[in-house]
Design an enzyme around this catalytic site. Structure first.
Site, PDB file in Angstrom:
ATOM      1  N   LYS A 244      11.134   2.885  -0.503  1.00  7.66           N
ATOM      2  CA  LYS A 244      11.111   4.324  -0.750  1.00  7.66           C
ATOM      3  C   LYS A 244      11.252   4.640  -2.244  1.00  7.66           C
ATOM      4  CE  LYS A 244      11.582   6.972   2.384  1.00  7.66           C
ATOM      5  NZ  LYS A 244      10.649   7.753   3.211  1.00  7.66           N
TER       6      LYS A 244
ATOM      7  N   ASP B 235       2.766  10.401   3.201  1.00  4.43           N
ATOM      8  CA  ASP B 235       3.734  11.312   3.817  1.00  4.43           C
ATOM      9  C   ASP B 235       2.977  12.348   4.647  1.00  4.43           C
ATOM     10  OD1 ASP B 235       6.090  12.481   4.515  1.00  4.43           O
ATOM     11  OD2 ASP B 235       6.387  13.532   2.622  1.00  4.43           O
TER      12      ASP B 235
ATOM     13  N   CYS C 158      35.884  33.533  11.152  1.00  2.00           N
ATOM     14  CA  CYS C 158      34.432  33.493  11.322  1.00  2.00           C
ATOM     15  C   CYS C 158      33.815  34.726  10.687  1.00  2.00           C
ATOM     16  CB  CYS C 158      34.076  33.428  12.809  1.00  2.00           C
ATOM     17  SG  CYS C 158      32.301  33.527  13.142  1.00  2.00           S
TER      18      CYS C 158
ATOM     19  N   TYR D  41      -4.586   2.389   8.461  1.00  6.69           N
ATOM     20  CA  TYR D  41      -3.854   1.281   7.856  1.00  6.69           C
ATOM     21  C   TYR D  41      -3.354   0.234   8.852  1.00  6.69           C
ATOM     22  CZ  TYR D  41       0.054   4.394   9.120  1.00  6.69           C
ATOM     23  OH  TYR D  41       0.913   5.223   9.788  1.00  6.69           O
TER      24      TYR D  41
ATOM     25  N   LYS E 118       2.799   4.565   1.004  1.00  9.38           N
ATOM     26  CA  LYS E 118       3.286   5.135   2.270  1.00  9.38           C
ATOM     27  C   LYS E 118       2.946   6.628   2.263  1.00  9.38           C
ATOM     28  CE  LYS E 118       7.392   5.492   5.192  1.00  9.38           C
ATOM     29  NZ  LYS E 118       7.333   6.966   5.389  1.00  9.38           N
TER      30      LYS E 118
ATOM     31  N   GLU F  30       0.846  -1.191   0.000  1.00  8.42           N
ATOM     32  CA  GLU F  30       0.000   0.000   0.000  1.00  8.42           C
ATOM     33  C   GLU F  30       0.883   1.243   0.000  1.00  8.42           C
ATOM     34  OE1 GLU F  30      -2.029   0.539   3.848  1.00  8.42           O
ATOM     35  OE2 GLU F  30      -0.698  -1.042   4.591  1.00  8.42           O
TER      36      GLU F  30
ATOM     37  N   CYS G  87      30.894  34.316  20.408  1.00  7.39           N
ATOM     38  CA  CYS G  87      30.481  34.494  19.013  1.00  7.39           C
ATOM     39  C   CYS G  87      28.969  34.644  18.935  1.00  7.39           C
ATOM     40  CB  CYS G  87      30.932  33.298  18.178  1.00  7.39           C
ATOM     41  SG  CYS G  87      30.402  33.390  16.447  1.00  7.39           S
TER      42      CYS G  87
ATOM     43  N   CYS H   9      34.632  28.031  14.016  1.00  5.51           N
ATOM     44  CA  CYS H   9      34.973  29.294  14.671  1.00  5.51           C
ATOM     45  C   CYS H   9      35.454  28.994  16.085  1.00  5.51           C
ATOM     46  CB  CYS H   9      33.735  30.191  14.717  1.00  5.51           C
ATOM     47  SG  CYS H   9      33.881  31.600  15.839  1.00  5.51           S
TER      48      CYS H   9
ATOM     49  N   CYS I 215      32.068  36.850  13.957  1.00  5.36           N
ATOM     50  CA  CYS I 215      32.811  37.488  15.056  1.00  5.36           C
ATOM     51  C   CYS I 215      34.273  37.757  14.724  1.00  5.36           C
ATOM     52  CB  CYS I 215      32.722  36.632  16.317  1.00  5.36           C
ATOM     53  SG  CYS I 215      33.696  35.102  16.269  1.00  5.36           S
TER      54      CYS I 215
END
Length: 737
Positions: free
Chosen positions: A328, A132, A433, A240, A130, A128, A463, A457, A436
């Site tokens: 899937k 979502d 970074c 189900y 699936k 059956e 930061c 960083c 910062c």
């Protein structure tokens, strides 16, 4: 996307295994919360499954290292705050995944081998779509709907009964006959494409929020505090399966689902019964071909053994039924162009590159941003410096093939090299970074000599980009656990310049008027949004404001109650890299006070040979010591920590061992299948009573607790004359029945 090459489990040292289990537990927990609680998935289904498989393999090889927060046996995330909790009569489990036809063949063959002694047995399966959406469990007593809940963590969900009652596909009373006195009907709540587009149009017309996809929107709609908002979303439900039942609804899966239809539920019209892998795969292809015309999202096909008695016999593996699998669909793909690459900074300082794309529709969702993972990935290299994508790097201006893996997370599949602009240049990853200005470095693993794949960083607590996530971690349940100061309030107070660092949490009461104004402004915005969605006008505003003032007093009291936290919680709350709850506890036990840890931390930071300065601590190696050196060697962190310690006084760590403990000072090893406690519970119990828990047996072992299936450790214990006791004898020894 290429998977990182990992060291074989058999080659892992105990220290490496412990560190990886800690990382995996955190990564899987974060993914569970993102998907099941926040309805905003952050990694692909395949990546999530890979994390789970890796965790299971390491736990099997190192059973003594199984963590108290191990994801083994856990499904989903803890129920979100704001709804009452409901314990499911039977767990709501996840499904194993199949990604290829061969995976399906393997599944069928496993079943045939398991039942091979049943002569003349024809093994049948159901197939059956699936759906979502969001899983829900509906409890019926004497045919009347009495309670509905989300999956939650699989054992405990959220009580969303009032919202589920607004869904037309869910009957208040069961029709027909033959239903058990008590039954939990399981199914999926979802939103159709048509309703999703209508909601987006209504929201855009009123200046409201945008919505990303039907699945997340359905989940958010189902968690509304006002059922009228849920009702306005016109959600749907497919039944189900079932959980707890006072009697089986039918002898087979297929017949049971047909019964659901007789009782008034909507069921998938595409469910069939089959007897071979070829038939199942053919039906998968049929459903895949019809996918775009169904009017709602599906992400695969579910196969289940049809006969209920055979389901019971085949049983379960941790967290999943052996008799079911989800096949899937492959991800949908489209081509777009990279306009620029931005750098985002996370809680632990990771510099995460994000490609900003020319907007493109992939599987019905407009994709504009795609993660590029790390510096090496942009260069076209894997974690070992070997080429992926045939060595092709990623540049601004490139045309790229994009897919939504698991129909959720966008990712780049490949670069369309023949469309690369002549002036495109290799991307230069920043070494500082962008927020910062602190140095951004790649650590080197002392054992392998390889650089970490991520640049980080070094600003840590100072930061700003790390501040919000760091503050959220600081107040989280495993850390200081400040009730009422959740992620939403942390983000609000940071945005309103009320809290910038942990110390300012403890001075919030000095800014009471500003805090109250910020909370009131957010409540007003939320109320206006609810009015727009439901058309209802608020009442009793004055009484609500009065309750909110009381709530503020409770918040300040909750903050004050954490001014003397346990030392291990405080260390964990600091968010130092590589220091999870287990390592924080080990540091607390070793150093006893925060002052002593700071003293040693500064010594380590100032030393050229950190490991030579740091005392030997079981379970703590070079990675953690280097993280401590980085943290305590950062002057900005020193200032932030000093301000925090002016507000709080972590309690010295004290090991409370019962005076009459029969196992204090003894070395204990657990082996075999423990039936009355998990291995992590056994370890915690032994340590609480003053024993040391070891992972292997030697002449120094005092007690071996052996459950069924004890193997080589039992033999070794007998060779060394180690006392061997059963699990029941263990409980007698420690004084617990």
């Amino acid at each position: 996307m290429s998977e990182l090459i990992q060291k074989d489990v058999a080659d892992l040292s105990e220290e490496e295994a412990r560190a990886e289990l800690e990382h995996l537990a955190a990564a899987i927990a974060a993914a569970d919360i993102a998907y099941h609680q926040n309805d905003a998935p952050e990694i692909t289904d395949a990546a999530y499954d890979a994390l789970k498989r890796r965790n299971d393999a390491i736990e099997e090889a190192f059973p003594e290292l199984v963590r108290q927060d191990s994801p083994t046996g856990r499904v989903g995330a803890a129920p979100a705050e704001g709804f009452a909790k409901v314990r499911h009569g039977a767990p709501m489990l996840s499904l194993a995944k199949a990604y290829t036809d061969q995976d399906v063949v393997d599944f069928i063959e496993r079943g045939q081998r398991f039942f091979q002694r049943d002569e003349g047995l024809e093994l049948a399966f159901t197939a059956e779509p699936k759906i979502d959406g969001l899983s829900a469990s509906l409890r019926y007593e004497n045919g009347v709907f009495v309670q509905g809940a989300t999956r939650g963590n699989g054992s405990v969900g959220e009580d969303i009964t009032a919202n589920l009652r607004t869904i037309g596909d869910i009957p208040e009373r069961l029709a027909g006959s033959g239903w058990p006195e008590v039954i939990e009907i399981r199914g999926e709540v979802y939103m159709t494409y048509a309703e999703f587009q209508a909601l987006k149009a209504r929201s855009a017309a009123s200046g409201g929020q945008d919505y990303v996809n039907p699945r997340n929107t359905a989940a958010g709609s189902l968690r509304q505090k006002d059922p009228a908002i849920t009702a306005s979303r016109n959600l749907r439900f497919f039944a189900y399966a079932w959980g707890l039942a006072s009697g089986e609804p039918a002898a087979s899966q297929y017949e049971a689902v047909q019964k659901f239809a007789e009782w008034g539920f909507a069921i998938s019209p595409l469910m069939v019964r089959a007897t071979s892998a070829d038939e199942l795969i053919a039906h998968y292809r049929l459903i895949e071909a019809q996918r775009a015309s169904l009017g709602y999202d599906i992400d695969g096909v579910v196969y289940k053994v049809d006969q209920i008695e055979l389901q019971k016999r085949w049983g379960f593996v941790t967290g999943e039924p052996r008799w079911a699998i989800a096949h899937k669909f492959p991800a949908e793909q489209a081509t777009s162009v990279i306009r620029k690459i931005d750098i985002q900074v996370g809680r632990t300082g990771t510099l995460a590159p994000v490609a900003r794309l020319e907007p493109v529709s992939v599987g019905g969702v407009v994709v504009e941003n795609v993660t590029l993972h790390n510096e090496d990935y942009i260069k076209g290299l894997d974690s070992n410096g070997l080429p992926i994508r045939e060595g092709i790097d990623i540049r601004v201006g490139d045309s790229v093939l994009v897919q939504r893996a698991g129909d959720v997370i966008p990712q780049i599949v490949s670069v369309v090299l023949d469309k690369r602009p002549a002036d495109a240049v290799p991307y230069e990853f920043p070494h500082t970074c962008p927020v910062c200005g602190s140095p951004a470095t790649r650590e080197v693993n002392d054992k392998t000599g390889k650089e970490d794949s991520r640049r980080r960083c070094t600003g840590e607590l100072s930061c700003p980009a790390q501040a919000v996530e760091g503050l959220r971690h600081f107040v989280s349940r495993g850390a200081l656990d400040i009730e009422g100061l959740g992620a939403e309030n942390i983000e609000l107070f940071f945005a309103k310049d009320l809290v910038h660092n942990p110390a300012e949490i403890f001075t919030l009461h000095e800014r009471r008027a500003e805090v109250q104004a910020a909370l009131a402004e957010r409540r007003e915005e939320q109320a206006r949004a609810r009015e727009l969605a439901s058309g209802k006008v608020r009442k009793n505003v004055r009484s609500a404001e009065s309750r909110n003032f009381e709530g503020l007093d409770k918040l300040f009291s909750a903050i004050d109650a954490r001014r003397e936290p346990e030392l291990d919680r405080f260390i964990f709350a600091l968010g130092i890299r590589h220091i999870g709850e287990t390592t924080a506890a080990a540091l607390a036990r070793t150093f006893g006070t925060m002052d002593e840890l700071i003293r040693v931390g500064k010594q380590v930071a100032a030393s050229e040979d950190a490991m030579a300065v740091f005392p030997s601590v079981d379970g703590i190696g070079g990675t953690v010591v280097e993280a401590l050196a980085d943290f305590f060697g950062n002057e900005r962190n020193e200032a932030v920590l000093a301000a925090l310690l002016a507000q709080v006084r972590p309690r010295p760590y004290v090991i409370n061992v019962a005076a009459d403990s029969a196992i204090a000072g003894k070395t204990v090893v657990f082996t075999g299948s423990l039936e009355k406690m998990t291995r992590s519970e056994a370890k915690a119990m032994a340590e609480r009573l003053g024993a040391k828990v070891a992972g292997s047996v030697s002449a120094k072992t005092d007690i071996l607790v052996a459950g069924p299936g004890a193997g080589s450790k039992l033999k070794t214990a007998q060779e060394h004359g180690v006392e061997v006791i059963s699990e029941d004898e263990w409980f007698e020894r420690v004084g617990r029945s």
